[in-house]
Scaffold this active site. Structure first.
Site: not given
Ligand code: RIB
Length: 342
Positions: A31, A33, A59-60, A161, A205, A273, A308
């Site tokens: 993703n 962000d 993005g995860k 995701e 979680n 992550d 970030g």
């Molecule tokens: O876990 C954080 C992530 O969740 C972010 O980077 C966002 O893109 C969402 O996917």
């Protein structure tokens, strides 16, 4: 199973001098962000001036792949983006990250995924809205093209995701090849019991553990009840992360508490992550499950001190330094479920 059954405590930084490099394949989202820092979260209908705003890779899947890489693994990242500017940004970013390889599919119909992230409060909590876009369009043919990559890896790490059909097939392919499978069930999507039985390690979680079991998970006691419920459905090993309370590691053989390391939080985006990527890296390097989880906890504590997502992932040495700073933080084995199982 990579876990170790036993009672007592273990902790401190790994004694191994040289950094072993296992192979981790991460299939997951990319993703773009946009992260905005505020003094508090806006109310519905309210416009609130932010302190700062930045755009970056997220993005995860991509975050976890970056964490695994920086925690010492050789990483092959698999993802899908749109045929657009954000997709080109993704490719440029991923190509210079240092992965062993990337497989980045392109979707003509849907845009690259994006996430709007607010960060606020003393704990740098976040609120995220994700538009998955191309992440939800991974086809059967694309998954099957990744089969050699998945088979060559020590570990396959996935999140939720992407479209479930692709995740399930990727996991099935990994199982057939004998690759160890970690599933981080974020963001939550309903999954079948058959899917859960197919994986080696589940890492929800507290919210996801509640959604998986219907048990309100808020502390070690409730996490233990959720773990028992999940074991009863066939989940063999799981780590339930509990934020500031650390994590519960539960296998069919033993139960352990993983401590949380002190941190000065700046941005909690990507904390989960970082934990998952670091965990996969250290398991792929051959570390026992509880030691890998302790490392992942230290790694996440450094991650939340940086702004970030993917760009906030620490190095292996950063987490080792955090562990050496707090040698008193150890894994505590709280219960030996079966003497025979040892
Ligand atoms: O876990 C954080 C992530 O969740 C972010 O980077 C966002 O893109 C969402 O996917």
């Amino acid at each position: 199973a990579r876990g170790r059954a036993g009672a007592g405590a273990t902790g401190g930084a790994p004694v191994r001098e040289e950094l072993m490099k296992g192979k981790v394949c991460v299939f997951g989202s990319f993703n773009l962000d946009i992260v905005t820092k505020m003094s508090r979260f806006p109310l519905p209908g309210e416009s609130l001036v932010a302190h700062s705003s930045m755009m970056g890779p997220g993005g995860k899947g991509s975050n976890q792949a970056t964490a695994a890489l920086r925690a010492g693994a050789r990483v092959h990242y698999i993802g899908k983006v749109g045929n657009d500017d954000f997709g080109q940004f993704a490719r440029r970013h991923l190509e210079k990250t240092g992965f062993d390889a990337i497989t980045l599919f392109t979707c003509k119909e849907k845009p690259t995924g994006n996430a709007m992230i607010y960060v606020a409060g003393d704990d740098a909590e976040n609120m995220i809205s994700v538009y998955p876009g191309a992440n939800l369009t991974v086809t059967t043919a694309e998954v099957n093209r990744c089969q050699p990559t998945v088979a060559a890896a020590d570990i396959l790490l996935v999140q939720l995701e992407n479209n479930l059909s692709a995740i399930q097939r990727m996991v099935r392919n990994a199982r057939q090849a004998g690759t160890y499978v970690i599933v981080n069930p974020a963001p939550w999507q309903k999954v079948s019991a058959a899917f859960l039985k197919n994986i080696d390690l589940l890492t929800p979680n507290s919210t996801e553990a509640s959604q998986l079991t219907g048990i309100a998970v808020k502390d070690y006691a409730s996490a233990q009840r959720a773990a028992e419920a999940l074991h009863a459905t066939g989940v063999r090993q799981l780590i339930i992360t509990l934020g500031m309370q650390g994590a519960l590691l539960s296998t069919e053989k033993y139960l352990a508490h993983i401590p949380v390391y002190p941190a000065q939080p700046v941005d909690s985006t990507g904390a989960g992550d970082s934990f998952n990527g670091a965990l996969a890296a250290r398991l792929a390097a051959g570390e026992p499950l509880e030691q890998a989880a302790l490392f992942a906890s230290a790694y996440a504590s450094v991650c939340v001190e940086r702004a970030g997502a993917a760009n906030a992932m620490p190095l292996y040495s950063d987490a080792i330094a955090r562990m050496q700073q707090y040698p008193e933080l150890t894994v505590t084995f709280v219960e030996q479920v079966s003497a025979e199982a040892t």
